[in-house]
Design an enzyme around this catalytic site. Structure first.
Site, PDB file in Angstrom:
ATOM      1  N   ASP A 481      -2.900  -7.189  11.771  1.00 33.03           N
ATOM      2  CA  ASP A 481      -3.533  -7.934  10.675  1.00 33.03           C
ATOM      3  C   ASP A 481      -2.507  -8.085   9.555  1.00 33.03           C
ATOM      4  OD1 ASP A 481      -5.124  -7.879   7.963  1.00 33.03           O
ATOM      5  OD2 ASP A 481      -6.505  -8.621   9.476  1.00 33.03           O
ATOM      6  N   ILE A 482      -2.418  -9.278   8.985  1.00 33.19           N
ATOM      7  CA  ILE A 482      -1.473  -9.532   7.897  1.00 33.19           C
ATOM      8  C   ILE A 482      -1.904  -8.742   6.660  1.00 33.19           C
ATOM      9  CG2 ILE A 482      -0.485 -11.294   6.385  1.00 33.19           C
ATOM     10  CD1 ILE A 482      -0.960 -13.297   8.677  1.00 33.19           C
ATOM     11  N   GLU A 524      -6.937 -13.691   9.651  1.00 32.25           N
ATOM     12  CA  GLU A 524      -5.528 -13.330   9.666  1.00 32.25           C
ATOM     13  C   GLU A 524      -5.260 -12.215  10.670  1.00 32.25           C
ATOM     14  OE1 GLU A 524      -7.495 -10.911   6.354  1.00 32.25           O
ATOM     15  OE2 GLU A 524      -7.616 -12.928   7.147  1.00 32.25           O
TER      16      GLU A 524
END
Length: 603
Positions: A481-482, A524
């Site tokens: 996950d960003i 994201e």
């Protein structure tokens, strides 16, 4: 002894809360949400001129009434409404809550909550304000509310020229955001189905030039923008700085959807040829609806204009269903699917219109019934269109054969003509198959990144799970996950966020093997399926990918944006009963990496 006294006091507070006034919400340990609209006290303000000072001076003088039916819909009205409720927090510490108003089209909302110093502070919301004025970037109206220990009284003032439907809920802050992900997943699934079917039928129209497919695409497009609008997404994503346009177009999309539905029914059922009387009636209805649309915009009040669009639903739905039944009875075979599909759409639209107009109690199912109806409508009408093409093709083949047999005296010429006809049918079939395959491909690919989407990821993961179980091979998953993605959106805009997501997908595809499977499974969030890899090998891949992400720079409007990601790695265990257990462990590792400071790999 002290514990017993505390327990007695706590139970006494709860008992007193149960006999308190109707507008009391008692916070309970372990409970995440409360239906505020089921217990509020209500005051109608027909003139809309009452002030907060007037309605809050003396509760015994102000004519609030208990509103405990749970329906919370007043139809179309020019009145403003005041709502009063009390939140009782029996705990000794404040509790962070979120006040949620589910209806996206409310014009003005004023919320008065205690400021802790004996007064009240006012917060204003509503779709007459730009979307950027909202406290949370959400299609519904949200307000952070801190419930201090003891009882606190809150007031709401709401007015709307649209249907006055406003379910109000009080949520634990974290629980609301968890639940909201499920709601957004539902909308993503629903709009994805509609868009895929629209594209699929558009490809068929391009291939066949059958105008039934063209009008069906226009019908689906009109439904999409109508539904997207009254669920609040068009204001959020399409015209966030144009509240006036958003308010006026709510009802225009409703009219447009009904007009396109009738036109599609007339074209599909061939009413001009098969049902001339019904064709004249439907044409007259189109003119009347169009005139009502224009006249209500130019001369009527906003409330009457908005009510007109909804009330026409009660006429157009049964009218199209009757047209389909008559076409079916006349011998038009494809109309049988149309009738069944129209009944699903009719029931769904009717229930939603009844709910919006205040004739039925609000619930998630009743408010979104038109969406469930359109899903059935999409499937059945697709069958109807396919059956119609088959029927027309058979008619054409029969007619062409008769003409050929009349004109051609030679058996050789007849055989050649039949061969040509079969070739044409084969080419058309190939074109339809190509359009279908393209639509299927689009349904598997994430439009933004070009990576695979979650639906296709789940399909491939299920197959790999069965394969490694059978062959006793290792299988690992990387979930990442960003980091701080919301800050990227807030600081640079959603377009910059999209560029970062695309960069993460590009780096991921270039960093893994050809047999590995990269998919975007959330906003994201990404997942990578690594067949034949142990957890050590997967962790090494994740570490390499983490370093590549750090080195990646995104150019946006002259700026270089850097970003990081947190990675979770897990390997399939013998005790896993499904792939979901493996993916869940990878997600847990990812959140562990975030909790340890982000920009790291946890396995």
């Amino acid at each position: 002894m002290t514990k017993r006294i505390c327990l007695f006091v706590f139970l006494s507070v709860l008992a007193l809360a149960k006999v308190a006034q109707a507008g009391t919400v008692v916070l309970q340990p372990g409970r995440d949400s409360y239906l505020v609209h089921a217990v509020v006290d209500v005051l109608e303000d027909p003139t809309g001129r009452l002030s907060f000072d007037e309605i809050s001076k003396d509760p015994s003088v102000v004519a609030f009434r208990q509103y405990d039916v749970g329906q919370f819909s007043f139809g179309f009205t020019k009145s403003a409404y005041w709502f009063r409720f009390e939140v009782l927090n029996p705990a000794a510490i404040p509790h962070d809550m979120v006040l949620v108003m589910r209806t996206a089209w409310l014009d003005t909302i004023s919320i008065y909550q205690p400021d802790g110093a004996g007064g009240y502070k006012e917060t204003r919301l509503g779709d007459t304000l730009p979307f950027s004025a909202r406290l949370h970037p959400h299609p519904q109206f949200l307000l952070d509310l801190q419930a201090r220990p003891g009882p606190q009284t809150y007031y709401l003032r709401i007015s709307s020229t649209q249907a006055f439907l406003s379910p109000i809920e009080l949520w634990d802050a974290q629980a609301f955001h968890d639940n909201d992900r499920l709601l957004l997943a539902y909308f993503g699934m629903f709009y994805g189905v509609v868009v895929v079917m629209l594209l699929y039928n558009a490809f068929i129209w391009v291939s066949t030039r059958d105008r039934s497919y063209l009008y069906y695409c226009l019908y689906l497009g009109a439904f999409f923008i109508m539904n997207f609008s009254y669920n609040g997404f068009s204001f959020q994503y399409l015209w966030p700085d144009s509240p006036r346009w958003s308010n006026w177009t709510y009802t225009s999309w409703v009219f447009l959807y009904q007009l396109m539905a009738i036109i599609f029914a007339m074209v599909f059922l061939e009413t001009a040829k098969r049902l001339p009387r019904m064709h004249r009636l439907l044409s007259l209805f189109l003119y009347v609806m169009s005139a009502a649309w224009l006249i209500s915009i130019l001369f009527a009040s906003p409330v009457f204009h908005n009510a007109t669009g909804v009330y026409f639903v009660f006429l157009y739905s049964p009218l199209t269903a009757v047209a389909g039944f008559l076409a079916w009875r006349s011998g038009f075979r494809a109309a049988r699917f149309f009738v069944v599909a129209s009944m699903g759409n009719l029931v769904g639209a009717f229930i939603t219109a009844m709910t919006v107009s205040g004739f039925m109690p609000y619930s998630f199912v009743s408010f979104h019934a038109v969406e469930f109806g359109i899903l059935a409508d999409v499937i059945l009408l697709s069958l109807a269109l396919a059956d119609r093409i088959k029927y027309l093709r058979l008619q054409n083949e029969t007619a062409e054969k008769a003409i050929i047999e009349q004109k051609l005296q030679s058996n050789e010429l007849l055989r050649q003509a039949k061969d040509d006809l079969e070739r044409i049918v084969s080419e058309r079939t190939a074109e339809l198959r190509k359009a279908r395959d393209e639509a299927e491909r689009l349904s598997r690919v994430d439009a933004l990144t070009g990576a695979f989407n979650r639906r296709y990821f789940n399909e491939v993961a299920a197959l790999e799970f069965a394969k490694v179980r059978r062959l006793h091979q290792p299988l690992s998953v990387i979930s990442f996950d960003i980091d701080l993605f919301k800050q990227i959106n807030d600081n640079h805009g959603h377009a910059a966020g999209d560029e970062v997501i695309k960069a993460a997908a590009r780096v991921s595809r270039n960093a893994v093997r050809e047999i590995d499977f990269v998919a975007r499974i959330g906003g994201e969030e990404f997942a990578i399926l690594l067949p034949g890899s142990t957890i050590e090998q997967a962790a090494a891949t994740a570490e390499r990918l983490r370093e590549l992400v750090i080195a990646e720079q995104v150019s946006y409007q002259g700026k270089q944006l850097a970003f990081t990601a947190s990675f979770g790695v897990a390997q399939l265990k013998d005790s896993d009963q499904s792939f979901e257990a493996l993916l869940q462990r990878a997600d847990e590792m990812m959140y562990r990496a975030k909790n340890l400071g982000r920009n790291r790999v946890a396995a």
